[in-house]
Design an enzyme around this catalytic site. Structure first.
Site, PDB file in Angstrom:
ATOM      1  N   ASP A 171       0.829  -1.214   0.000  1.00 37.40           N
ATOM      2  CA  ASP A 171       0.000   0.000   0.000  1.00 37.40           C
ATOM      3  C   ASP A 171       0.860   1.259   0.000  1.00 37.40           C
ATOM      4  O   ASP A 171       2.031   1.224   0.344  1.00 37.40           O
ATOM      5  CB  ASP A 171      -0.930   0.015   1.223  1.00 37.40           C
ATOM      6  CG  ASP A 171      -0.153   0.087   2.529  1.00 37.40           C
ATOM      7  OD1 ASP A 171       0.901  -0.567   2.620  1.00 37.40           O
ATOM      8  OD2 ASP A 171      -0.589   0.800   3.453  1.00 37.40           O
ATOM      9  N   GLU A 172       0.261   2.351  -0.390  1.00 38.77           N
ATOM     10  CA  GLU A 172       0.797   3.707  -0.220  1.00 38.77           C
ATOM     11  C   GLU A 172       2.247   3.836  -0.710  1.00 38.77           C
ATOM     12  O   GLU A 172       3.114   4.329   0.000  1.00 38.77           O
ATOM     13  CB  GLU A 172       0.709   4.131   1.256  1.00 38.77           C
ATOM     14  CG  GLU A 172      -0.714   4.187   1.783  1.00 38.77           C
ATOM     15  CD  GLU A 172      -0.778   4.586   3.240  1.00 38.77           C
ATOM     16  OE1 GLU A 172      -1.739   5.277   3.613  1.00 38.77           O
ATOM     17  OE2 GLU A 172       0.130   4.211   4.013  1.00 38.77           O
ATOM     18  N   VAL A 173       2.506   3.427  -1.936  1.00 41.49           N
ATOM     19  CA  VAL A 173       3.851   3.541  -2.492  1.00 41.49           C
ATOM     20  C   VAL A 173       4.013   4.913  -3.143  1.00 41.49           C
ATOM     21  O   VAL A 173       3.260   5.281  -4.040  1.00 41.49           O
ATOM     22  CB  VAL A 173       4.116   2.429  -3.520  1.00 41.49           C
ATOM     23  CG1 VAL A 173       5.534   2.559  -4.087  1.00 41.49           C
ATOM     24  CG2 VAL A 173       3.925   1.056  -2.876  1.00 41.49           C
TER      25      VAL A 173
END
Length: 539
Positions: free
Chosen positions: A341-343
């Site tokens: 997630d959230e790269v």
């Protein structure tokens, strides 16, 4: 017998909110805002019949009888010993006021409850590990002619013991313990009923993890999702790469988890029917990894700054294979959570080596580059006999996932996402509406309770692909001193939504009364759960 029912009408939600409003008025009536039940079970069983007739239970005179020559089953004996102790310490009677010591009957009493037969109809495997397919169903009779707990597995026995212990309540005058005549047929609605804890943002010592596992067992939750490392710190002590925690932990002497600590957590959880599921999130959320191994991260344009994992280097994947081999040696569950997630793509965008690699591999976008990375990692852990769980971004970015990969849905538009996930034939876990780190003034368990995992327009086959969900306690604002009170009893609502049948969206008075009792019950057992409803007291 009469069926146990709460208060049923069309305006329960409004009545509950109105009651809360009255409780906040300066001229409110004296007494508790919500009156607790007596001997009600949490989470609510699938089928429960009870009556006003009751037995009197004298804790030290009570015993569990193991049927079918299973006295050699140490798992069973340990479980019964633990619950026998709970019966001793759940309540403190006013002994100087007891009036029934000579066996005198009082109105409604059917005599003393002196034993409960425990009937494990299946095999006892003392070393069994809980898993996604474990059978947690049980049946319970507390009747004049039958006093028996029956289950086909040790896991069902555990859940039945918890329900039986919750049937025991103290009279208002503190003179005796009672158990109403009851029949229960029970099983979980969903297989995966989890709680995420985050030990990177703040280190959580083992005693608080053990206490968390106790509370989970009192709520029939069966998965501890251990988000063990992140950007801020790397407290996992790797045998193959001890430098990760030496440089990445807040304190490599006192703020770390050694392999023996992990074994202790897994065993403590196993004895309570709880799986321990590790998460090692990547390619983002890995800054602490780079303190000892900067070569696996992507250098940014700004000197001495690093971004996500560098997927252009084969050395990155060699490192990960060795690390996950180490994780496989320590964690016994079939699944590992790989994050995804959230790269943040900024360092990838500004790095010329990444640009050249993408051109050579015909990778057209940074979403596709992330997919390339995650695909390599998913395939890698499969070689290590791990099945994967990933956050929803991995699915949204088009990574080719096998159908035994679980997609963990966490964003606010979860209804559309979970519909697409299940339409693709993938299994889903839901957390979107059970984020415990998001506090709401005046309490929020009601919002958690109103979340219904089946509230998406999908076929029955799609609905069956939802395996359950998790309450998530991210660690930015909790540490060892407040994590218990922040989680409980708020996570209890998630536990009931994932165990019990769909109880309806507007039935809030009845669960509020049971939650009031259950919170006091957890308090008596050493769980520092906060009051759920407002002014009140615990017997």
């Amino acid at each position: 017998m009469q069926t146990f029912r709460g208060i049923h009408n069309m305006n329960k939600h409004k009545i509950f909110l109105f009651a809360l409003g009255l409780g906040m008025c300066k001229a409110s009536s004296p007494g508790p805002l919500i009156h607790a039940t007596k001997g009600a079970v949490w989470p609510k069983p699938q089928q429960l019949n009870t009556s006003d007739s009751y037995f009197i239970l004298r804790p030290r005179a009570f015993e569990f009888n193991i049927l079918k020559n299973l006295s050699s089953c140490s798992f069973l004996r340990n479980s019964l010993a633990r619950y026998w102790k709970l019966l001793q310490f759940d309540v403190t009677l006013k002994k100087h006021q007891q009036k029934n010591k000579q066996g005198v009957q009082v109105d409604g009493s059917m005599g003393y409850l002196e034993y409960l037969d425990v009937n494990l109809t299946g095999q006892c495997d003392d070393q069994a590990l809980p898993g996604i397919k474990m059978d947690e169903s049980y049946r319970l009779w507390v009747l004049p002619d039958r006093k028996e707990l029956q289950a086909a597995s040790i896991w069902g026995i555990l859940r039945g013991l918890e329900s039986f212990s919750q049937l025991v309540y103290m009279t208002h005058d503190g003179q005796s313990l009672r158990v109403n005549a009851t029949m229960i047929k029970d099983f979980p609605r969903y297989k995966h009923r989890g709680l995420l804890i985050d030990t990177s943002r703040h280190f959580i010592p083992l005693d608080k993890i053990f206490l968390t596992l106790d509370a989970m067992s009192y709520n029939k939750m069966n998965v501890l999702h251990w988000h063990i490392v992140d950007d801020q710190s790397f407290p996992y002590v790797s045998t193959k790469f001890p430098e990760l925690s030496d440089k990445g932990a807040y304190n490599h002497y006192t703020k770390v988890y050694f392999p023996e600590d992990i074994r202790d957590v897994i065993e403590y959880a196993r004895l309570r029917g709880i799986r321990v599921l590790p998460e090692f999130d990547s390619p983002g959320h890995t800054s602490s990894w780079g303190l000892s191994h900067p070569e696996i991260l992507t250098p940014c344009k700004i000197p001495n700054m690093y971004g996500p994992m560098d997927p252009s280097k084969e050395g990155t994947f060699s490192f990960l294979y060795n690390l996950f081999s180490d994780v496989r040696d320590n964690f016994k569950d079939d699944f590992i959570h790989l994050g995804g997630d959230e790269v943040n793509f900024l360092c990838w965008i500004t790095n010329p080596n990444i640009t050249e690699f993408m051109m050579m591999q015909h990778i057209k976008s940074y979403e596709d580059l992330e997919s390339y990375y995650v695909q390599r990692v998913v395939d890698m852990v499969a070689q290590l006999n791990f099945k994967s769980i990933v956050w929803e971004e991995v699915f949204e970015n088009g990574v080719k996932l096998s159908n035994d990969t679980l997609v963990h849905v966490w964003k606010t538009n979860w209804i559309d996402t979970i519909k697409r996930v299940t339409a693709s034939g993938k299994h889903a876990l839901l957390s979107s509406c059970w984020y415990l780190d998001k506090l709401k003034s005046g309490g929020d368990w009601q919002d958690f309770y109103l979340c219904e995992p089946t509230d998406f327009d999908g076929s029955s086959a799609q609905q069956e692909l939802v395996l359950g969900g998790e309450a998530c306690m991210w660690g930015e604002t909790v540490n060892e001193y407040n994590i218990i009170s922040r989680v409980w009893p708020r996570a209890s609502t998630t536990a009931e939504k994932l165990w019990s049948a769909d109880l309806g969206k507007y039935d809030l008075i009845e669960p509020a009364q049971r939650l009031e009792e259950h919170t006091c019950r957890m308090n008596r057992r050493g769980i520092g759960a906060q009051p759920p409803n407002g002014p009140g007291y615990c017997d």
